[in-house]
Design a protein around this motif. Sequence first.
Motif: not given
Length: 312
Positions: A4-9, A303-310
């Motif tokens: 399961r992964v979460r990404a924030i944009a 703002g920054g770029g897309v961030k992803v967290e496993g």
Amino acid sequence: MSMRVRAIAFSSSANLGAGYDVLSMSHRAFNDVVYAELLDSGEGKIFIETDSSVPTDPSKNSASVPVEAIMEDYKIKGIIKLKIVKGIPPGLGLGSSGASAVAAVAAVSRLLDLNLSLEDIVKYAVLGEKAVSGSPHPDNVAASAFGGVVAVTSHDPFRIVRVAVNYDFKIMLIIPRLATGVGKTKRARELVPPKVELNKVVENARYLSSLMVGLIKGDRNLIQEGMNDSIVEKAREPLYPYYPKIREISLKYNSVGVCVSGAGPSVLVLYDEETELEKIKLGATDVCRGFGFDCDFVTTEIGGGVKVEGLD
Ligand SMILES: Nc1ncnc2c1ncn2[C@@H]1O[C@H](COP(=O)(O)OP(=O)(O)OP(=O)(O)O)[C@@H](O)[C@H]1O
Ligand SMILES: N[C@@H](CCO)C(=O)O
């Protein structure tokens, strides 16, 4: 491989005046979060969960359309569940559809260990923009993917460059309380003329040059002069008849720059310590009320770029 992964944009404002479909700025005003996970049973290829107003039909959501393309290209079997937590209000010119698309593609890239580059993420995310606006405009998705101020310097293949910003400005978004309905950007794009006079192209080239040189050199006057557009903003004025007056007030009270945010209806104001921001807010409030609606003001920064967290 994470299950399961979460990404924030982040949200974004595209065009920045004369940079139609080329320039865009990411800002921390709002963000979308997309969770992606593999399901071992269920119907179809993609399942959407969201508590927002965006479509749950995978063929109509800017987040799922790119993921469907990834599943085809990489021959992915099984079902991907996308949980879309909408923090960016749709239809207001804040890059809402683009941010969802970027977050979904980035999350799925990590979920499936595809290791997509940022350009690859843009290449897939524009499919989401095409699904909702009829056109694969890459500016909003480029800003949400890369962060900062970006220029899309090539379309096939995509090449995106971050623009060095050497002037310390802050951002204020003027967000009209307007329900723009379904497909606002699609309608706005239909107003853009297919052909323009050469003198308008030259005028916009001057604006674009001034803005780029101003940002890179940190020249306040060049930024202010460069954030302007004699083609697209003009053609779309029927969608935001309040804009010329808000622009006049923003410049009168010494904003660093002002333009329509993307396809509108929001307005982007860049400001610094020389700007009389409260007078701009009072003036904009009066203008909007004159057109029968109120507006909200959100102050933020790039703002920054897309961030992803496993997640597990
Ligand atoms: N995941 C999504 N997020 C936001 N809007 C979506 C999404 N999926 C589909 N849509 C539809 O796309 C439309 C909003 O996108 P639109 O491009 O018109 O505006 P925007 O992306 O909010 O702003 P911008 O002018 O910066 O593109 C709405 O009709 C909305 O229902
Ligand atoms: N360049 C796009 C941006 C949409 O946010 C348009 O103006 O239609």
